[in-house]
Design an enzyme around this catalytic site. Structure first.
Site, PDB file in Angstrom:
ATOM      1  N   GLU A 110       0.842  -1.193   0.000  1.00 57.92           N
ATOM      2  CA  GLU A 110       0.000   0.000   0.000  1.00 57.92           C
ATOM      3  C   GLU A 110       0.880   1.246   0.000  1.00 57.92           C
ATOM      4  O   GLU A 110       2.016   1.214   0.464  1.00 57.92           O
ATOM      5  CB  GLU A 110      -0.879   0.042   1.259  1.00 57.92           C
ATOM      6  CG  GLU A 110      -1.697  -1.203   1.507  1.00 57.92           C
ATOM      7  CD  GLU A 110      -2.341  -1.208   2.889  1.00 57.92           C
ATOM      8  OE1 GLU A 110      -2.291  -0.161   3.576  1.00 57.92           O
ATOM      9  OE2 GLU A 110      -2.885  -2.257   3.277  1.00 57.92           O
ATOM     10  N   LYS A 112       2.029   4.673   1.582  1.00 57.47           N
ATOM     11  CA  LYS A 112       2.033   5.278   2.928  1.00 57.47           C
ATOM     12  C   LYS A 112       1.665   6.750   2.768  1.00 57.47           C
ATOM     13  O   LYS A 112       2.499   7.566   2.402  1.00 57.47           O
ATOM     14  CB  LYS A 112       3.395   5.129   3.587  1.00 57.47           C
ATOM     15  CG  LYS A 112       3.409   5.597   5.045  1.00 57.47           C
ATOM     16  CD  LYS A 112       4.753   5.323   5.694  1.00 57.47           C
ATOM     17  CE  LYS A 112       4.719   5.696   7.164  1.00 57.47           C
ATOM     18  NZ  LYS A 112       4.430   7.117   7.396  1.00 57.47           N
ATOM     19  N   ASP A 114       0.843  10.506   3.649  1.00 61.01           N
ATOM     20  CA  ASP A 114       1.482  11.373   4.634  1.00 61.01           C
ATOM     21  C   ASP A 114       0.468  12.381   5.169  1.00 61.01           C
ATOM     22  O   ASP A 114       0.408  13.535   4.735  1.00 61.01           O
ATOM     23  CB  ASP A 114       2.667  12.095   3.988  1.00 61.01           C
ATOM     24  CG  ASP A 114       3.588  12.718   5.026  1.00 61.01           C
ATOM     25  OD1 ASP A 114       3.482  12.340   6.207  1.00 61.01           O
ATOM     26  OD2 ASP A 114       4.403  13.575   4.662  1.00 61.01           O
ATOM     27  N   TYR A 223      -7.470   0.057   6.844  1.00 65.25           N
ATOM     28  CA  TYR A 223      -7.379  -1.064   7.779  1.00 65.25           C
ATOM     29  C   TYR A 223      -8.717  -1.252   8.487  1.00 65.25           C
ATOM     30  O   TYR A 223      -9.233  -0.320   9.105  1.00 65.25           O
ATOM     31  CB  TYR A 223      -6.259  -0.809   8.802  1.00 65.25           C
ATOM     32  CG  TYR A 223      -5.917  -2.001   9.660  1.00 65.25           C
ATOM     33  CD1 TYR A 223      -5.804  -3.263   9.099  1.00 65.25           C
ATOM     34  CD2 TYR A 223      -5.694  -1.865  11.030  1.00 65.25           C
ATOM     35  CE1 TYR A 223      -5.475  -4.372   9.880  1.00 65.25           C
ATOM     36  CE2 TYR A 223      -5.363  -2.958  11.821  1.00 65.25           C
ATOM     37  CZ  TYR A 223      -5.257  -4.210  11.241  1.00 65.25           C
ATOM     38  OH  TYR A 223      -4.940  -5.299  12.002  1.00 65.25           O
ATOM     39  N   LYS A 309      10.359   3.884   3.813  1.00 68.19           N
ATOM     40  CA  LYS A 309      10.274   5.333   3.609  1.00 68.19           C
ATOM     41  C   LYS A 309      11.119   5.749   2.403  1.00 68.19           C
ATOM     42  O   LYS A 309      12.260   5.322   2.243  1.00 68.19           O
ATOM     43  CB  LYS A 309      10.762   6.092   4.863  1.00 68.19           C
ATOM     44  CG  LYS A 309       9.974   5.779   6.124  1.00 68.19           C
ATOM     45  CD  LYS A 309       8.559   6.311   6.076  1.00 68.19           C
ATOM     46  CE  LYS A 309       8.492   7.800   6.278  1.00 68.19           C
ATOM     47  NZ  LYS A 309       8.783   8.252   7.631  1.00 68.19           N
ATOM     48  N   CYS A 403      13.441  49.583  -3.154  1.00 64.51           N
ATOM     49  CA  CYS A 403      12.182  48.836  -3.108  1.00 64.51           C
ATOM     50  C   CYS A 403      11.640  48.628  -4.520  1.00 64.51           C
ATOM     51  O   CYS A 403      11.519  49.594  -5.289  1.00 64.51           O
ATOM     52  CB  CYS A 403      11.157  49.597  -2.257  1.00 64.51           C
ATOM     53  SG  CYS A 403       9.524  48.803  -2.256  1.00 64.51           S
ATOM     54  N   CYS A 406       8.008  50.781  -4.637  1.00 64.09           N
ATOM     55  CA  CYS A 406       7.883  52.251  -4.525  1.00 64.09           C
ATOM     56  C   CYS A 406       9.190  52.990  -4.782  1.00 64.09           C
ATOM     57  O   CYS A 406       9.209  54.226  -4.814  1.00 64.09           O
ATOM     58  CB  CYS A 406       7.328  52.631  -3.147  1.00 64.09           C
ATOM     59  SG  CYS A 406       8.480  52.331  -1.787  1.00 64.09           S
ATOM     60  N   CYS A 421      12.031  48.100   3.317  1.00 62.95           N
ATOM     61  CA  CYS A 421      11.583  49.367   2.750  1.00 62.95           C
ATOM     62  C   CYS A 421      10.917  50.123   3.884  1.00 62.95           C
ATOM     63  O   CYS A 421       9.971  49.621   4.508  1.00 62.95           O
ATOM     64  CB  CYS A 421      10.580  49.119   1.611  1.00 62.95           C
ATOM     65  SG  CYS A 421       9.721  50.620   1.095  1.00 62.95           S
ATOM     66  N   CYS A 427       3.898  52.697   0.482  1.00 61.79           N
ATOM     67  CA  CYS A 427       4.323  51.550  -0.331  1.00 61.79           C
ATOM     68  C   CYS A 427       3.131  50.594  -0.425  1.00 61.79           C
ATOM     69  O   CYS A 427       2.696  50.039   0.594  1.00 61.79           O
ATOM     70  CB  CYS A 427       5.522  50.858   0.321  1.00 61.79           C
ATOM     71  SG  CYS A 427       6.200  49.490  -0.651  1.00 61.79           S
TER      72      CYS A 427
END
Length: 665
Positions: A110, A112, A114, A223, A309, A403, A406, A421, A427
């Site tokens: 099967e 696994k 996560d 299961y 794994k 920036c 701006c 900034c 901004c």
């Protein structure tokens, strides 16, 4: 047909439509038709509360009523599986099983998944309880939340299922839902979920089932347990469960030889990248339940199963360019724009570079071939450069000086990695970011507003700062695209309700640099009003617990800005709570003043969050790890073994919850 009969008919139809859509992925009606049937059911159920059913399809939407979870003992302990990362250990497992059984056996292979483990109990074909894994012996009852997950049947199909049984599986957040959620959190400058597993687990433990419903969780069951199961074969039982309406992975395969096991592993180590949910390995189980019983268990895991794994996945792709994002605090985040590459189930196009130091340490050039990794399925990061393939004339990437939004000159403060900034009032990303922070759940919690709505209002010139929210009119809002009268009224009502938010949260909502949720509580308790805080000196501020010179200087700088003071006056005129009510701090004491406290374990009387709140209320400080500075550990059942060992080694006092409650009372 009577209305009661129609309710029963609608429930049966909607259960079937949910199964077709979420389990079979083969809907037979449109979303609009489904919603119409659901609204009809909800209206009829409202008219006939005497015919209520806790397993009605209408339960899928969840409730916004907060509920604490109760602990439930598992009928069958939920043990963890032994993990391996090598084919040699898989061979050892197979040979151990062969030697112990001394007869032919089959292995069920099967994926696994996560996610977060769940145990579902059914009685007479209806879901009666959903419990998290917890410590394996007992877990949290999350039934109301699980009922919002549409791939989990509330009522089973057919009539050949056992009268009572348990089925276990994994609650998952699909990749596309996870990425959308993180984009929304990133826009609000909230911490990102590291992976879909954390996101699913955090969502499932939400005390608001309406939030769970909105997160579109999924589930695979793997299961079956009970006294009268249909078959001796685990694989065969799963096929029967699929007939009853459960979502069982089509990937599951039954094999006889070790070669077939490795064939399965090697195929899915590559193909898992195309799955819609996160996976981190393969589970191998002896198929016969009789043989499982003969093999038995160790203290921690079954001898008849093992998890292989996968290794952390890495890909090589081309760096096209580096762009820069501006956050609500003005922090500049560099982002690597990559040639699209498939990695752990998603197509990766971007990866965060965090700051100028990371760019310098990687020695990045435009057009570099870079290694991108999702170790443990985390958010993509660049881990290295294939310098050998670099073109001689490629341009070295250097961090920007102004920036990108701006044009203001960037600054880098002492002891900080980020560039900023400082044009915070003009901004655009900072303006919108501050408003998004202001309306967020832990701040003013203004329902009906989100990043997209804030952007729309800003683009239309309706808001330039947070005070403008309190001058919005429903008649103006409903004229906008995608905004009807109901949406407009919900937004206005949400804004009006925010005027009742306590002072400490208003202070947090202002978005003063370095003033987070906990610091805002400390400051609000110390000064009790915005006027007292605006008049505070550096000395006044640094005498407050946990307020150092860095935070104090930031507060002084904020209130030294006349634009910020003008904003405060507009919020005062709007009716926000800019001073604490006496009731806000009733019951506060200094009994835990100066104490650093670690919480660990599972508790009977209160939740961990409630204990954290008590610690703060009595002047204590919550800390996450044990050190010499820890005053004591508040320990429930099943305290983490590493924490217990460290506390004993350092001689730290360990109090149970009864002793702690006696201390503060």
């Amino acid at each position: 047909m009577t209305e009661i009969e129609r309710i029963d008919q609608l429930r049966e139809e909607l259960h079937l439509h949910n199964y077709n859509y979420y389990v079979l992925n083969a809907p037979v009606i449109s979303d609009i038709e489904f919603d119409k049937l659901m609204r009809e059911l909800q209206d009829l159920e409202a008219k006939h509360p005497e015919h209520s059913d806790e397993n009605s399809p209408s339960m899928r939407v969840g409730s916004d009523i907060n509920k604490n979870f109760t602990q439930v003992e598992h009928k069958y302990p939920m043990l963890s599986l032994g993990n391996t990362y090598s084919e040699a250990e898989v061979t050892d497992f197979y040979e151990r099983v062969s030697k112990s059984l001394n007869e032919e056996f089959e292995i069920c292979c099967e994926m696994k998944f996560d996610g977060t483990s769940i145990s579902l109990t059914y009685e007479n074909g209806k879901l009666v309880r959903a419990v998290t894994r917890g410590d394996g012996v007992k877990g949290d009852d999350v039934t109301d939340n699980v009922k919002t997950i549409r791939s989990i049947p509330l009522v089973l199909h057919g009539n050949d299922y056992p009268q009572n049984f348990e089925i276990r599986g994994e609650i998952l957040m699909p990749w596309d839902v996870f990425e959308k959620l993180n984009r929304e959190r990133e826009a609000r400058e909230e911490p990102l979920f590291a992976n879909p597993r954390n996101a699913a687990s955090g969502t499932l433990k939400s005390q608001n089932s309406a939030v769970v419903a909105s997160r579109q969780l999924d589930a695979y069951l793997y299961y079956l347990l009970g006294e009268n199961l249909p078959c001796d074969g685990h694989y065969e039982n799963l096929q029967k469960a699929a007939e009853w309406g459960f979502k069982i992975s089509h990937i599951t395969r039954k094999v006889r030889t070790l070669d077939e096991v490795f064939e399965f592993i090697k195929y899915w180590d590559i193909e898992r990248k195309n799955l819609p949910v996160a996976t981190d390995g393969i589970v191998l189980k002896v198929n016969s339940l009789r043989q499982q019983r003969n093999l038995g268990y160790t203290a921690k895991s079954p001898r008849w199963a093992i998890a292989y794994k996968f290794q952390a996945e890495q890909a090589l792709t081309k760096l096209i360019k580096v762009t820069y994002q501006v956050g609500r605090t003005g922090a500049i985040t560099p982002v690597a724009n990559l040639e699209p590459v498939q990695l752990s189930g998603t197509v990766v196009r971007r990866a965060s570079l965090h700051n100028a130091d990371i760019i310098a340490s990687l020695d990045l050039h435009v057009g570099d071939m870079v290694y991108v990794e999702k170790g443990g399925e985390i958010i993509p990061k660049i881990t290295g450069v294939d310098a050998a393939s670099r073109k001689p004339d490629s341009e070295k990437i250097t961090f920007i000086t102004h920036c990108p939004e701006c044009g203001s000159k960037l600054v880098r403060y002492e002891d900080e990695a980020a560039h900023y900034c400082t044009n915070e009032t003009a901004c655009p990303p900072q303006i919108k970011g501050k408003i998004e922070h202001f309306i967020s759940r832990k701040a003013m919690n203004i329902e009906g507003l989100g990043p997209e709505t804030v952007d729309l209002f800003y683009q239309e010139g309706m808001i330039q700062n947070v005070a403008d929210l309190y001058h919005l009119q429903a008649t103006d809002i409903c004229q906008l695209e995608r905004m009807g009268e109901k949406s407009a009224e919900n937004i206005i009502q949400g804004i009006l309700r925010s005027k009742e938010v306590p002072f400490e949260r208003v202070l947090f909502a202002l978005g003063i640099r370095f003033v987070g949720e906990t610091v805002a509580k400390k400051i609000a308790k110390a000064f009790r009003s915005i006027d007292a805080l605006m008049s505070a000196t550096l000395d006044d501020l640094i005498h407050v617990d946990e307020i150092g010179e860095k935070i104090a200087q930031s507060i002084l700088l904020y209130f030294a800005n006349e634009k910020n003071r003008a904003l405060i006056e507009r919020l005062r005129e709007a009716g926000l709570k800019l001073e604490a009510d006496e009731t806000d701090y009733s019951g506060y004491t200094d009994k835990l003043q100066g104490k650093s406290i670690v919480i660990s374990g599972v508790f009977a009387h209160h939740s961990r969050d409630e204990y954290k709140e008590m610690i703060e209320k009595h002047g204590g400080k919550n800390v996450g790890s044990i050190s010499k500075k820890t005053s004591f550990v508040l320990a429930g059942e099943n305290m983490g073994p590493s924490k217990l060992e460290k506390a004993q080694k350092l001689g730290i006092t360990i109090l149970n919850e009864d002793e702690f409650l006696a201390m503060i009372n």
